[in-house]
Scaffold this active site. Sequence first.
Site, short mmCIF file in Angstrom:
data_model
loop_
_atom_site.label_atom_id
_atom_site.label_comp_id
_atom_site.label_asym_id
_atom_site.label_seq_id
_atom_site.Cartn_x
_atom_site.Cartn_y
_atom_site.Cartn_z
N SER A 129 0.74 -1.08 -0.26
CA SER A 129 -0.22 0.14 0.05
C SER A 129 1.13 1.37 0.09
O SER A 129 1.78 0.99 0.35
CB SER A 129 -0.70 -0.28 1.53
N GLU A 244 -2.32 -15.48 -0.23
CA GLU A 244 -3.21 -15.01 1.14
C GLU A 244 -4.12 -14.75 1.87
O GLU A 244 -4.37 -15.35 2.50
CB GLU A 244 -1.95 -13.61 1.44
N ASN A 370 -12.70 -6.47 2.49
CA ASN A 370 -13.68 -7.13 1.99
C ASN A 370 -14.91 -5.62 0.95
O ASN A 370 -15.52 -7.13 0.62
CB ASN A 370 -14.37 -7.41 3.25
#
Lengths: 387, 353
Positions: A129, A244, A370
Amino acid sequence: MDLNYTPEQQTFRQEIRAWLKAHVPSQPLESFDATRAGFEAHRAWERTLAEGRWGMVTWPESYGGRGLDLIQWLIFEEEYYRSGAPLRVNQNGIFLLGPTLMEYGTPEQKARFLSAMASGDEIWAQAWSEPQAGSDLAAVRATATRDGDNYVLKGHKIWSSRAAFADWAFGLFRTDPASERHKGLSLIFFRLDAPGVKVQPIPQIDGETGFAELFLDGVTVPVFNRLGGEGEGWKICMATAGFERGLMLRSPARFQVTARKLVELYKAHEDEVEPSVRNAVLQCWMDAEAYALSIYSTASRLIAGGHIGAEASTNKIFWSEMDIAMHKTALSILGARAELLRSAPEAGDIGRWLDGYFFSLAGPIYAGTNEIQRNIIAERMLGLPRA
Amino acid sequence: MDFRFTDEQTMTADVVRDLVADLCQPADLRRLMASGEPFDQNRWAKIQELGLQSALVAEEKGGLGLQPVDFVQVAEACGYACLPEPLVEAYGVAIPLLAETGSDAAAKVVEAALEGSALIAFGHPANPFVERADTADWLLIAKSGGLDLVKTSDAMCTLQPSIDPFRRLFSVQYDEAAALRIGAQSGIEGPIASAFDRGALFAAAQMLGIAQRCVDLAVDYAKERQQFGKPIGSYQALKHQLATVQVKIEFARPVLHAAAAMLPQANALSRARVSHAKLAACEAADLAARNAIQVHGAMGYSWEVDVHFFLKRAIALSEWWGGPAFHRRRVAERIFNGPLGPEHTFAKELEHA
């Protein structure tokens, strides 16, 4: 369909169970995110695991593994969590980068990095990120400029898990300055103590320093540190993310042990809680079992030559929401004592439920939010049109 | 340890899936509904030709000797199609139970059922009515302490209309003197309990099929229907709802399949797994049906859109073969009395687990 362990698998379970019984520290280690001492204690545990050749059982023997299949890995994980062994400080390395290196690395890269990873000598952080590239990871701006046999890294990475104390990081860098979005990115490794790297720990919601931001100002790394071809970073990064989210990051045993503890907690407080809590406990146990059965199904398919697809996203949503539900249920059982820190004189046996609850709240965010996972399911599994 | 279906298991299901894809589309359902007939005779004849009557009957009793795990995907396919005919209940539950009793008196009925010349409807105390009693030749009624086999012509069957136009429910009365008491011998409780578990398992399988069908119907519509100049399926609000439903389905399916494989254990562990499967599938079907209606908007509330067939079957099956409260109790028995933890996922027995 055969849901019986083979005699070999049963023997393997007994073997790892006996080894863990003899080696797991009797007292829990200090958190690896809070202090250097806690981090190093976990590194020492990784070394102990490696000495027993238990560091990464699915890896080939030449890299410190045992060459076992995914069912044996699941058995290992079940015994590991059952034993209460320490969390794996090197999970970014062994569970995420490791499998990707195995698939995309050159023989020289594998030789250089995998054994040191399995042995705990080199602990990894991830550097994906950036302040302007979170869910929109393709907006990465950090650059890697080719200079002969080296790259020079420049940029700002953030939310790098384990980076406060880790040795190495892997991250996405723009190797083609003219490129946009998913193109022109490469996956590159760098040492966190290299000249030009500034590590700034970020206190988390619970006050610990589990992640950090990284300021890279002219960090020179050899081209050898690039995994895969130049410009292939996105593809490789997605493969890593698949592992992952999909399988290795959260093995089912972790949640089944939490579910067991939740049932025990409920039994101890059954008379004090309101009736609806009982159904919540049942649901948590069922969800942990469902996750385990699902992973056995996926593992069986992968062993037979299948690939992990969008179920990486369904898995990630399921375990992260389940983890919150389990800890939330535990807090509701603990009642007014739930807010106490474990150091409080009256805390008694409240356990680590509050710590776990905070950590569970990160679940729907890390490894791809999510919301992003739901987009992936809708577009790639269900075939709905992109926005 | 291999959590995959064999090619044979998948092929059996494929045959049924292809047949219903061919002959049991919503237009076929509407045609049958308009006719008022209990069966689509052509479809039922084709189903009978598959020979699945004997699937779950032991080989020494003249059957194929298959197990619930061989049949579970068939039941999923039937749910996906909202099949009106009693393939699942008759072939999956009733016939194997009657054959398993080994009763000499029932042997001829079993023989006829395996040939496809007799149809058996099954009544169990868990269900208040007997489905398709009127069109059966024989009624097999489980009660405490045994099984009655009654000629349908000797019974009084009163229709209890259901919201599901294809579920034909009857209250049944008969003179016990006219019934063949085939379950008086000891040891009948086991086969009846297993039949109940098959009922619950295959109801769960059908609900999982229903859930996936609802998602598929919603996805098809969301790709077509345009609002604000774009297909509504491109909007995140809708994508995220359907993704949430799909997650429910994905984590009900492995439970269902494990429950099917474990069912023959016939102990507290396998029963809890069956109950878990039914609870999970029930939740998936409920969420899927409601979301499918929502995705269709006002159309979803109309008779014209097909989703309501699946919604109604889901409502019925969620309470058939034990409702959520019953199945949660069985899960609770397992959790509060059995071994817990990751090493017990596939445990076979409580004592040695």
